[in-house]
Design an enzyme around this catalytic site. Structure first.
Site, PDB file in Angstrom:
ATOM      1  N   SER A 107       0.837  -1.200   0.000  1.00  0.00           N
ATOM      2  CA  SER A 107       0.000   0.000   0.000  1.00  0.00           C
ATOM      3  C   SER A 107       0.874   1.252   0.000  1.00  0.00           C
ATOM      4  O   SER A 107       1.789   1.387   0.800  1.00  0.00           O
ATOM      5  CB  SER A 107      -0.896  -0.002   1.236  1.00  0.00           C
ATOM      6  OG  SER A 107      -1.688   1.160   1.275  1.00  0.00           O
ATOM      7  N   GLY A 108       0.580   2.173  -0.918  1.00  0.00           N
ATOM      8  CA  GLY A 108       1.334   3.413  -1.027  1.00  0.00           C
ATOM      9  C   GLY A 108       2.458   3.351  -2.030  1.00  0.00           C
ATOM     10  O   GLY A 108       3.185   4.338  -2.212  1.00  0.00           O
ATOM     11  N   THR A 112      -2.209   1.936  -7.983  1.00  0.00           N
ATOM     12  CA  THR A 112      -3.380   2.531  -8.644  1.00  0.00           C
ATOM     13  C   THR A 112      -2.955   3.532  -9.707  1.00  0.00           C
ATOM     14  O   THR A 112      -3.505   3.553 -10.822  1.00  0.00           O
ATOM     15  CB  THR A 112      -4.271   3.211  -7.603  1.00  0.00           C
ATOM     16  OG1 THR A 112      -4.673   2.252  -6.620  1.00  0.00           O
ATOM     17  CG2 THR A 112      -5.505   3.795  -8.258  1.00  0.00           C
ATOM     18  N   ASN A 157      -0.830   5.406   2.927  1.00  0.00           N
ATOM     19  CA  ASN A 157      -1.252   5.935   1.621  1.00  0.00           C
ATOM     20  C   ASN A 157      -2.529   6.743   1.817  1.00  0.00           C
ATOM     21  O   ASN A 157      -3.458   6.284   2.481  1.00  0.00           O
ATOM     22  CB  ASN A 157      -1.490   4.777   0.642  1.00  0.00           C
ATOM     23  CG  ASN A 157      -1.757   5.257  -0.768  1.00  0.00           C
ATOM     24  OD1 ASN A 157      -1.717   6.449  -1.042  1.00  0.00           O
ATOM     25  ND2 ASN A 157      -2.038   4.339  -1.662  1.00  0.00           N
ATOM     26  N   SER A 160      -5.435   4.765  -0.643  1.00  0.00           N
ATOM     27  CA  SER A 160      -5.116   3.337  -0.680  1.00  0.00           C
ATOM     28  C   SER A 160      -6.311   2.541  -1.187  1.00  0.00           C
ATOM     29  O   SER A 160      -7.439   2.710  -0.717  1.00  0.00           O
ATOM     30  CB  SER A 160      -4.730   2.864   0.726  1.00  0.00           C
ATOM     31  OG  SER A 160      -4.508   1.471   0.735  1.00  0.00           O
ATOM     32  N   SER A 161      -6.064   1.647  -2.153  1.00  0.00           N
ATOM     33  CA  SER A 161      -7.116   0.764  -2.655  1.00  0.00           C
ATOM     34  C   SER A 161      -7.365  -0.314  -1.617  1.00  0.00           C
ATOM     35  O   SER A 161      -6.453  -1.084  -1.272  1.00  0.00           O
ATOM     36  CB  SER A 161      -6.706   0.127  -3.987  1.00  0.00           C
ATOM     37  OG  SER A 161      -6.525   1.107  -4.967  1.00  0.00           O
ATOM     38  N   GLY A 387      -0.443  -5.684  -2.351  1.00  0.00           N
ATOM     39  CA  GLY A 387       0.817  -6.407  -2.265  1.00  0.00           C
ATOM     40  C   GLY A 387       0.936  -7.168  -0.960  1.00  0.00           C
ATOM     41  O   GLY A 387       0.031  -7.194  -0.125  1.00  0.00           O
ATOM     42  N   GLU A 389       1.631  -8.062   2.697  1.00  0.00           N
ATOM     43  CA  GLU A 389       1.484  -7.198   3.865  1.00  0.00           C
ATOM     44  C   GLU A 389       2.038  -7.894   5.102  1.00  0.00           C
ATOM     45  O   GLU A 389       1.671  -9.042   5.401  1.00  0.00           O
ATOM     46  CB  GLU A 389       0.023  -6.818   4.094  1.00  0.00           C
ATOM     47  CG  GLU A 389      -0.530  -5.893   3.011  1.00  0.00           C
ATOM     48  CD  GLU A 389      -1.913  -5.373   3.347  1.00  0.00           C
ATOM     49  OE1 GLU A 389      -2.520  -5.876   4.309  1.00  0.00           O
ATOM     50  OE2 GLU A 389      -2.384  -4.459   2.627  1.00  0.00           O
TER      51      GLU A 389
END
Length: 1105
Positions: A107-108, A112, A157, A160-161, A387, A389
Site C-alpha cells: 500500500s502506497g 493505482t 497511503n 489506498s485501494s 501487495g 502485507e
C-alpha cells in the site's frame, strides 16, 4: 535519417538489473537509490518494470512522451511504464496475443497510479472516433467511481485501494477498445465500522458530506459535521492535498459519463447515507422476566430516518435488531439478542450493505462498459491488487492477501521461466535447467482441500458445538505441526516451545517474502461473515429500488437453509478463476516500491526498500533471468550498435546481419563460450562481456567523434573560404557597377545642365518677341476702346436731351387740359358738395365692411372674425361680433334633440369636474358618451342579465376589478341605473355585486392618465360588508360623470364626492390599503400596471406622458 537509440545510452546506474555487476542485494539497492536520486523512477528486470513512487509530479507523462514511446522497441529508450504498455498493446494488436499487466506492491507504492498510466497510454495510442472515444472515456471514468467507494486514507497511503481490481479491456481487430469487464476481490468491509487510528473510512462518506448541496443533504437527512457519525474517524477526517468537495463533483460527473441514471445515483447516495445512519443506532439492555437480557434501541430518531431512506417499516427493523430466528428443518425458534449481539448485527448489516452496494456498482459499471459486439475480442487485462502485507498485528485480511500474493508469485515464476524456455527454444538455444525456490509448498499449505489452513478454517466454522479461534488454532497445531513452513508455540514441534517471539494465540507462516506472524483472534468470525436471516428478510421488504437486488436471500419464497459459503472459500475460488485467466494471457509485470513511509519526495529509506525487494523476490527474479544468458538482442540492432568496432562492418555491412555480427565478434576476440547465436538474436552470457563491448564502443565513438570533428572543421573552413572568395567576386562586380553608374550619372547631369541653359536662352528670345507682339495688339485694342466710348457718350447725351424735351411738353399739356376741365365744371359745384361726398364715402365704406362679414361661418366653435378696417368702427365692430355669436349659438341650439342635449350637458359637467385636474380628461373630450358599450339590449349573451335589471340601464361597460392579493384585474360587467350599480361576471352574466347608490359615499381617482377609480361605500351600510371596489376602465370620465350627475339630480340622497388625488385609501373588508400612483415605464407596454408591494400598499405604475 532516424537516429537509433538504446537502453544503454546515457544510462544512470544500470537501466536493466539483468546487467548489474556484481549481483547482490546491496548492489541492487544502491542502483535503485542512484536512479531514484536522478529522477529515474523506472528500472527493468528484463521485461519486468520496477516502479518507484516519487511522491511528486514528474514531467515524464506528457503527450510528447507518449509519442516518443509509441511503436518503439522495448529496450530502445530509457525504462518507462509507457514502454511496457506499448509492448503489450502492440503484441495484442499485431500478434493477436491476449495480454495481462500484473501490478503488485504494498500500500502506497503507486499501484493505482500505475494502472491509470497504463490505461491512459493505451487510450492515447489506440484509434479515434466518436464511439471509440466514448468507450475510452467510460473505461477511464470508471476509476474515480471505484476509487471513491473502494479507496481510503491509511497510514501508508492517502488514496489506498482497499480492494483488488482486475479489468479486462476488450479490443477489436484494429486495436480499438470495444469495452471492458471489471472484477473486484475482497473489499475491506471491516473498515466501514472501524478504522485504525490515523486512518479514514472510505472516501465516499467524506466526499458526500463535504461536496453535496444543502438540498441533497436535506433529502438524505444528513449533516455536514463529521463528528455526528460514529462510523467516521475524526482524528484524520481532513487530509492535506485531498479536496473531498471537488472529488464528489468529479465522482458525480464520472458516474454520468459511465452511464448511471440520475435515479440510480440518488439510490446509491441513499444507501451511503443509510450506512452512516446505521452507525448512529445505539442499544441499551432491558431485563426480561426469564432473566435474559434483551436489547432495545436507545434513540429511535436515526433508526426512523434510516427506515425512511430505505423504505422499511421501523418496527420490522427494530425487531430484527432485538430477535434472531433460527430455522432447522421445519422448526423455527426465536431468541433474543443482548446488547453485544445487537451491535454485532448492526455492524454486520452495515458491512454487508456497503460491500453489496460496491459489488452492485461494479456490476452496473460492467453493464455500461461491456463490449456490444458478439465477435471474438482481443483482451488486455490489468490487475491492480494489494501487495504482500506484514504488519505488527496481522489478521484474517492479511492472511488472505498474502495467500493471493503467494499465488501471484507462483504464476510469476512459472510464466517467467516458461517465457525464457520458449524464447530459448524459438531461438534454437540449448535450455539449461534453472534452480529456484518453488513456493507451491506454501500455496498447498494454505489451499489444500484436505489439510489446508483454509479448508480447516471452513471445517471449524461448519462443525457443531462450541467453535472459537482457539479451537481453530488447536486444529492447526495438530495437523500442520510437521510442516516446514508452519510455526506455532503450541504444536508438537518442540523447538518453538521456548520461542518468546511467538505468542500462544498466534501462528507463523514462512512465506516466500519472509515470515509473517498471524493472530488467530477474529479468524472464525471474519471467515463466517454471517448476516442474520431476520436482517436479510427485513432488507428484502424495503421499498428501495436496490434492496431486493442486494439481499436476494431475504425473499421469504426462496428460503435456503443451506449455510452460505465462507469468505475464505469465496476468495479461494475467485483467486483460482483469476489464476486460470492469467495463465491464458501473455504476462507483463510492474513491481511497485515505495521509497519511504513518510509519503514525501526525495527520501530513500534503504531498510524499507530492501524489505520490499525481498518479499517481491526481485533479486531472485534477476537470478532466474540471468541463469542462462543475461543479454539478448536482434542481430540488426546489435550490428547497428557495434559495427564501428570492426573495419569490415564499418560504415556499412552489405550482407546478412547475422554474418556481420559473427565477423564483428570474431574481430573483437570475444570468447565463444560468452555468446550463442540464435535464429534472430545474439545471446550474451555475462554482463561483463556486454560492458566490455560498450567500453570499446564508447572509446571508438570518441575517436569517430574526433574524426567527424576534423572532417567537419575542414569542410567548414573550405566552405568559409569559398564563401569569402565568392563574396569578394560579388563585391568587386557590384563596386565596378557602382563606379560606372556614378560616372554615367555625372556625364548625364552635365549634359542635362547644358541642354537646360540652351533651351532657356531660346525660350527667353521667343518670350521677348511674343511680349512685343502682345503689347502692340493691346495698344490697338485700348485706343479703339477709348474711341468707341467717346462716341457712345456723345450719343447718350444727345438722346437724354431729346427725352427731357419731350417730357416737358407732355407735362405742360396735361396741366393745360386740367385747367380747361376745372374751368368747365366749376359752375356745376354747390356749396354742400363736400358733405355729400363725405356721406357717400362713408356709405361705401360701411357697405364694403358689411359685405366682408358674410365670410364668417355659422359654427359656434369658430372664433375667427374679420379685422376692423377703420378706427371709427371699433365699438360697432365689437358689438356686432358679440351679437352675431349669440345669434348663431341660438340657431345651433335650436337644432339639438333632447338626447343630444343631455349628452352635451354631461360633457359640460365632466368639464367642470375634471378639466385641469386629471390628465386623462383632454383625450375624452372628442369621444362621445355612448353609455351602452355592451349593447346589452341587443346582445343575446346578456339577455338574462338585462331582464334581471328592474330599471333602465344608463351605462354598461366592461371593467377590471383589482384583486388586493396580487394587484391583477378580473374582468367584470359594470351596469349603472338611477338607483344602483351592478357588477356581473363577464362569461356567465351572473351578478356578483349590486350596490344601491345611496350607499355610495365617494369616488377616488388619480390625477394621472390611468383608468383606475375606487368606489367607496358608506360605513355601516349593508353593502359595506365586502369593502370598497377598486376598478379600472377605459371610460372612467363617462362613468364618474354619470354617477355624479345621478347624485346631483336625485333629491332623496346626498351628492357623491369626487376625490382626485395620487394617493388614497381603499377599505378591503377589514383592512385599509393605500393605493399609490407613480410615473414609470410598466413592463406590459403603454397601459398602467398595478402591483402589490406589501399588505398595506398597492402601487400603480402609469406611463410617462
Amino acid at each position: 535519417m532516424e537516429v537509433k537509440t538504446s537502453l544503454l545510452d546515457n544510462m544512470i546506474g544500470v537501466g536493466d538489473m539483468v546487467l548489474l555487476e556484481p549481483l547482490n542485494e546491496d548492489s541492487f539497492i544502491v542502483n535503485l537509490r542512484n536512479r531514484f536520486d536522478h529522477n529515474e523512477i523506472y528500472t527493468y528486470i528484463g521485461s519486468v518494470v520496477i516502479s518507484m513512487n516519487p511522491y511528486r509530479s514528474l514531467p515524464i507523462y506528457t503527450p510528447q512522451k507518449v509519442e516518443e514511446y509509441r511503436n518503439r522497441n522495448f529496450y530502445e529508450l530509457s525504462p518507462h511504464i509507457y514502454a511496457l504498455a506499448d509492448e503489450a498493446y502492440r503484441s495484442l494488436r499485431d500478434q493477436d496475443k491476449d495480454q495481462c499487466i500484473l501490478i503488485t506492491g504494498e500500500s502506497g507504492a503507486g499501484k493505482t497510479e500505475a494502472s491509470k498510466l497504463v490505461m491512459s497510454y493505451v487510450a492515447a495510442v489506440c484509434g479515434k472516433g466518436q464511439e471509440v472515444n466514448k468507450v475510452k472515456e467510460q473505461l477511464l471514468q470508471s476509476n474515480p467511481v471505484l476509487e471513491a467507494f473502494g479507496n481510503a486514507k491509511t497510514m501508508r497511503n492517502d488514496n489506498s485501494s482497499r480492494f483488488g481490481k482486475y479489468m479486462d479491456i476488450e479490443f477489436d481487430f484494429k486495436g480499438d477498445p470495444l469495452g471492458g469487464v471489471i472484477s473486484n476481490y475482497l473489499l475491506e468491509k471491516s473498515r466501514v465500522c472501524k478504522q485504525p487510528r490515523g486512518e479514514r473510512n472510505f472516501h465516499i462518506f467524506y466526499q458526500l458530506l463535504s461536496g453535496a448541496s444543502d438540498d441533497t443533504l436535506m433529502k438524505l437527512k444528513l449533516d455536514r459535521d463529521f463528528s455526528k457519525y460514529n462510523y467516521l474517524s475524526l482524528d484524520s477526517a481532513n487530509v492535506n492535498g485531498l479536496d473531498d468537495a471537488a472529488s464528489f463533483r468529479t465522482v458525480r460527473n464520472a458516474m454520468q459519463i459511465v452511464g448511471f441514471m440520475e435515479a440510480e445515483v440518488q439510490s446509491v447516495l441513499e444507501l451511503v447515507a443509510a450506512v452512516l445512519k446505521l452507525g448512529n443506532i445505539e442499544f441499551k439492555p432491558e431485563s426480561r422476566v426469564n432473566g435474559f437480557d434483551e436489547s432495545r434501541v436507545k434513540d429511535k430518531n436515526d433508526l426512523k430516518e434510516m427506515c425512511e431512506l430505505l423504505g422499511i417499516e421501523q418496527s420490522v427493523l427494530e425487531r430484527a435488531f432485538s430477535y434472531r430466528t433460527v430455522e432447522a428443518k421445519m422448526e423455527k425458534m426465536s431468541t433474543t439478542l443482548n446488547v453485544a449481539q445487537a451491535y454485532y448485527a448492526r455492524d454486520a448489516l452495515a458491512k454487508n450493505l456497503y460491500s453489496r452496494l460496491f459489488s452492485w456498482l461494479v456490476t452496473r459499471i460492467n453493464e455500461s462498459i461491456k463490449a456490444q459486439a458478439k465477435t471474438r475480442h482481443k483482451v488486455m487485462g490489468v490487475l491492480d491488487i494489494y501487495g504482500f502485507e506484514i504488519f505488527e498485528d496481522n489478521s484474517f485480511e492479511q492472511f488472505i492477501i498474502n495467500y493471493c500474493n503467494e499465488k501471484l508469485q507462483q504464476i510469476f515464476i512459472e510464466l517467467t521461466l516458461r517465457e525464457e524456455q520458449e524464447e530459448y527454444i524459438r531461438e534454437d538455444i540449448e535450455w539449461t535447467n534453472i534452480e529456484y525456490f518453488n513456493n507451491a509448498i506454501i500455496c498447498d499449505l494454505i489451499e489444500n482441500n484436505q489439510n489446508g489452513i483454509l479448508a480447516m478454517l471452513d471445517e471449524e466454522c461448519l462443525r457443531p458445538g462450541t467453535v472459537t479461534d482457539d479451537t481453530f488454532l488447536d486444529k492447526l497445531n495438530t495437523i500442520c505441526a510437521e510442516h516446514q513452513h508452519f510455526e506455532s508455540r503450541l504444536n508438537k514441534n518442540s523447538k518453538f516451545l521456548t520461542d518468546h517471539s511467538l505468542p500462544h494465540s498466534c501462528f507463523r507462516i514462512q512465506h516466500y517474502a519472509g515470515k509473517v506472524l498471524y493472530r488467530v483472534e477474529g479468524f472464525v468470525d471474519k471467515n463466517n461473515d454471517l448476516l442474520y436471516r431476520d436482517l436479510s428478510q427485513a432488507m428484502y421488504k424495503a421499498t428501495h429500488s436496490l434492496m431486493r437486488q442486494l439481499f436476494p436471500e431475504g425473499n421469504p419464497a426462496k428460503v435456503n437453509l443451506k449455510r452460505p459459503p465462507t469468505a475464505g472459500f469465496q476468495f479461494k475460488a475467485s483467486v483460482g478463476v483469476l489464476m486460470k485467466n492469467l495463465q491464458t494471457k501473455n504476462p507483463n509485470y510492474i513491481r511497485c516500491i515505495k521509497p519511504n513511509d513518510k509519503k514525501v519526495a526525495h527520501i530513500f529509506t534503504d531498510s524499507l526498500v530492501c524489505h520490499q525487494v525481498r518479499y517481491l523476490g526481485l533479486v531472485e527474479n534477476v537470478r532466474v533471468r540471468r541463469a542462462g544468458y543475461a543479454f539478448r538482442q536482434p542481430y540488426e540492432s546489435c550490428l547497428e550498435r557495434y559495427k564501428m568496432l570492426c573495419k569490415k562492418t564499418w560504415p556499412h555491412w552489405r550482407g546478412p546481419a547475422r554474418d556481420g555480427v559473427e565477423v564483428l565478434l570474431t574481430d573483437c576476440s570475444v570468447p565463444t563460450e560468452e555468446f550463442a547465436y540464435g535464429r534472430s538474436k545474439i545471446f550474451i552470457r555475462n554482463p561483463r562481456t556486454l560492458f566490455t563491448l560498450e567500453e570499446r564502443r564508447r572509446a571508438c565513438l570518441e575517436d569517430l567523434a574526433t574524426l567527424i570533428q576534423k572532417i567537419y572543421r575542414g569542410w567548414k573552413s573550405r566552405t568559409h573560404f569559398l564563401l569569402l572568395k565568392k563574396s569578394q567576386v560579388v563585391v568587386a562586380a557590384w563596386y565596378r557597377r557602382y563606379a560606372q553608374q556614378n560616372k554615367y550619372q555625372k556625364i548625364k547631369s552635365a549634359t542635362l545642365v547644358m541642354q537646360s541653359f540652351v533651351r532657356g536662352w531660346k525660350a527667353r528670345n521667343i518670350l521677348r518677341q511674343l511680349k512685343y507682339e502682345k503689347r502692340c495688339k493691346e495698344a490697338v485694342t485700348t485706343i479703339a476702346a477709348y474711341w468707341h466710348g467717346t462716341q457712345a457718350r456723345r450719343e447718350l447725351r444727345r438722346l437724354k436731351e431729346e427725352a427731357r424735351r419731350k417730357h416737358a411738353v407732355a407735362i405742360i399739356w396735361a396741366y393745360w387740359l386740367g385747367l380747361q376741365v376745372r374751368r368747365e365744371y366749376r359752375k356745376f359745384f354747390r356749396a354742400n358738395a363736400g358733405k355729400k361726398i363725405y356721406d357717400f364715402t362713408i356709405q361705401r365704406i360701411m357697405q364694403k365692411y358689411f359685405l366682408g362679414l358674410k365670410t364668417t361661418t355659422m359654427s359656434p366653435m369658430d372664433n375667427t372674425w374679420p379685422a376692423k378696417p377703420y378706427g371709427f368702427l371699433e365699438g360697432a365692430h365689437t358689438q356686432l361680433r358679440r351679437i352675431f355669436h349669440l345669434w348663431r349659438c341660438k340657431k345651433y341650439r335650436g337644432q339639438f334633440t333632447e338626447e343630444k342635449k343631455a349628452v352635451y350637458e354631461e360633457k359640460l359637467e365632466a368639464s367642470e369636474i375634471f378639466k385641469d385636474k386629471k390628465a386623462l380628461y383632454p383625450s375624452s373630450v372628442s369621444q362621445p358618451f355612448k353609455g351602452d358599450y355592451l349593447e346589452i339590449q341587443k346582445n343575446p349573451k346578456y339577455q338574462k342579465l338585462n331582464s334581471a335589471m328592474e330599471e333602465k340601464v344608463l351605462l354598461a361597460d366592461l371593467v377590471n376589478k383589482i384583486n388586493r392579493a396580487n394587484g391583477k384585474g378580473s374582468p367584470r360587467l359594470f351596469l349603472l341605473t338611477k338607483s344602483n350599480f351592478v357588477l356581473a361576471d363577464q362569461k356567465t352574466g351572473q351578478v356578483k355585486a349590486s350596490v344601491p347608490l345611496p350607499d355610495l359615499a365617494s369616488v377616488s381617482v388619480s390625477t394621472q392618465s390611468d383608468g383606475f377609480f375606487a368606489l367607496k361605500l358608506k360605513e355601516g351600510s349593508a353593502s359595506a360588508s365586502k369593502g370598497d371596489f377598486l376598478l379600472s376602465s377605459e371610460h372612467l370620465i363617462e362613468i364618474i360623470t354619470k354617477l355624479h350627475r345621478i347624485g346631483t339630480t336625485a333629491a332623496d340622497r346626498d351628492q357623491i364626492n369626487i376625490d382626485i388625488s395620487d394617493e388614497f385609501l381603499v377599505q378591503f373588508k377589514q383592512d385599509k390599503v393605500c393605493v399609490k400612483f407613480i410615473q414609470g415605464g410598466p413592463k406590459n407596454g403603454n397601459s398602467a400596471a398595478c402591483k402589490r408591494k406589501n399588505n398595506r400598499l398597492l402601487e400603480v405604475s402609469v406611463p410617462s406622458p
